[in-house]
Every structure is written in structure tokens, then in C-alpha cells.
Enzyme design. Structure first.
Site, PDB file in Angstrom:
ATOM      1  N   VAL A   8       0.862  -1.179   0.000  1.00 44.76           N
ATOM      2  CA  VAL A   8       0.000   0.000   0.000  1.00 44.76           C
ATOM      3  C   VAL A   8       0.896   1.225   0.000  1.00 44.76           C
ATOM      4  CG1 VAL A   8      -2.045  -1.042   1.055  1.00 44.76           C
ATOM      5  CG2 VAL A   8      -0.253  -0.087   2.518  1.00 44.76           C
ATOM      6  N   SER A   9       0.364   2.333  -0.526  1.00 47.05           N
ATOM      7  CA  SER A   9       1.167   3.536  -0.719  1.00 47.05           C
ATOM      8  C   SER A   9       1.301   4.400   0.527  1.00 47.05           C
ATOM      9  CB  SER A   9       0.566   4.385  -1.840  1.00 47.05           C
ATOM     10  OG  SER A   9       0.524   3.640  -3.023  1.00 47.05           O
ATOM     11  N   THR A  10       0.305   4.373   1.411  1.00 48.93           N
ATOM     12  CA  THR A  10       0.347   5.238   2.592  1.00 48.93           C
ATOM     13  C   THR A  10       0.129   4.437   3.861  1.00 48.93           C
ATOM     14  OG1 THR A  10      -2.018   5.729   2.623  1.00 48.93           O
ATOM     15  CG2 THR A  10      -0.636   7.137   1.226  1.00 48.93           C
TER      16      THR A  10
END
Length: 187
Positions: A8-10
Site C-alpha cells: 500500500v502507498s500510505t
């Protein structure tokens, strides 16, 4: 061995959906990256690098979706080529890519051909643009470090022995070799 990879990016995003799908796909181990952008080169992500170290000939890398591995087609093709060279099978659960099947290999090769086609088109457009700019008299490349007036001033000062090449370079804020090239080009 079947290794699952989730990303996931964040920090706010949740890995649960991906982990659940990878578990259902029968992964022996699931490795994750939290707060890792997809634009970051895959091999520089800690979790992905760990997964690559674990994978060997005949092993499988499974992802929930193709964009969990990389964002651009060129990156994906590079990774899939790397997997092929190392004998690693690849499967994307939601994108229908499974290099253990004929259809999955077909999709992989089509992606590779499209990426190559895209690179060729970009090169052709770039070359055509450069040719057109040259025809219009546009100077290509970096702008000159010195104006013609600065070069003339430097030439006069150096020839009159009022200044050295190094001294003029310092005055004009350029490297000594820049002055030397400019003077040589004007002779």
C-alpha cells in the site's frame, strides 16, 4: 514455494484485502510493504527486495493486482523478464496474468510487445521533434554558458595579458575548460 507480495502507498491504507486474497491463493509466505509508492522502483522497496531474495527457480510470486508491483508497463515488463530469467513464475490474481499458463504467457508477451512499441513511438516522435526544431533554426542542447560578448571580453583580456584563463573563468563564474573551449571555437 509460493510467495505473496502486498503493498500500500500510505500508512492510512490497509493491507487486509490483499493479504486475504493472497492467503486464499495458497501463498506459503506473504511479504508486505507499507507506505511505499508505486512509482518507487520495485527492487528498492524493502519487502519486495526480500521477496526477490526468497524466490528461486520454480517458485511463484503472487500479487493481488499488477499495480502492486509497478506502475509503468516498462517496469512491469522488466520485472517479468527478470522473473523469466530466474525461472520464477508470476501471477496477478485480479488481472488474469499467470505465467504458468499459455494464456498468461501470451498476455505477458503482448505486454512486452506493447512496451517495446511504446518506446519506439516515443523515440520516433522525439527524433522528429528534434529534426523539426533544427529546421526552424532552434539551437538544441544546453544553453551556452557564455555570451558572445563575454567571450570577446575574455579574449581581449587574455590576449592583452591583463588576465589569465583561470582568472577570467573565476570572474565569469565558469570552469577554466569552458573558457578554453569558447576561445578555441571562436578562432
Amino acid at each position: 514455494m509460493k510467495i505473496g507480495y502486498a503493498r500500500v502507498s500510505t500508512e492510512d491504507q490497509n493491507l487486509d484485502l490483499q493479504i486475504e486474497a493472497l492467503t486464499e491463493a495458497g501463498c506459503d509466505r506473504i511479504i508486505t510493504d507499507q507506505a511505499q509508492s508505486g512509482t518507487t522502483v520495485a527492487q528498492s522497496r524493502t519487502g519486495f527486495a526480500e521477496a526477490l531474495e526468497l524466490l528461486g527457480q520454480g517458485d511463484h510470486l503472487v500479487v493481488w493486482k499488477l499495480d502492486r508491483v509497478g506502475r509503468s508497463i516498462a517496469d512491469l515488463v522488466h520485472l517479468l523478464k527478470l522473473f523469466g530469467e530466474r525461472g520464477i513464475e508470476f501471477r496477478s490474481l485480479t488481472d488474469g496474468i499467470d505465467t504458468t499458463t499459455a494464456g498468461g504467457r501470451l498476455v505477458f508477451h503482448i505486454m512486452g510487445a506493447l512496451a517495446e512499441f511504446e518506446r519506439d513511438l516515443i523515440q520516433e516522435r522525439t527524433k522528429a521533434g528534434l529534426r523539426a526544431a533544427k529546421k526552424r533554426g532552434k539551437r538544441l542542447g544546453r544553453p551556452p554558458a557564455l555570451t558572445p560578448a563575454q567571450i570577446a571580453h575574455a579574449r581581449q583580456a587574455i590576449e592583452a595579458k591583463r588576465e589569465t584563463v583561470s582568472g577570467m573563468a573565476e570572474i565569469l563564474g565558469v570552469n577554466r575548460s569552458t573558457i578554453q573551449r569558447a576561445l578555441a571555437a571562436g578562432t
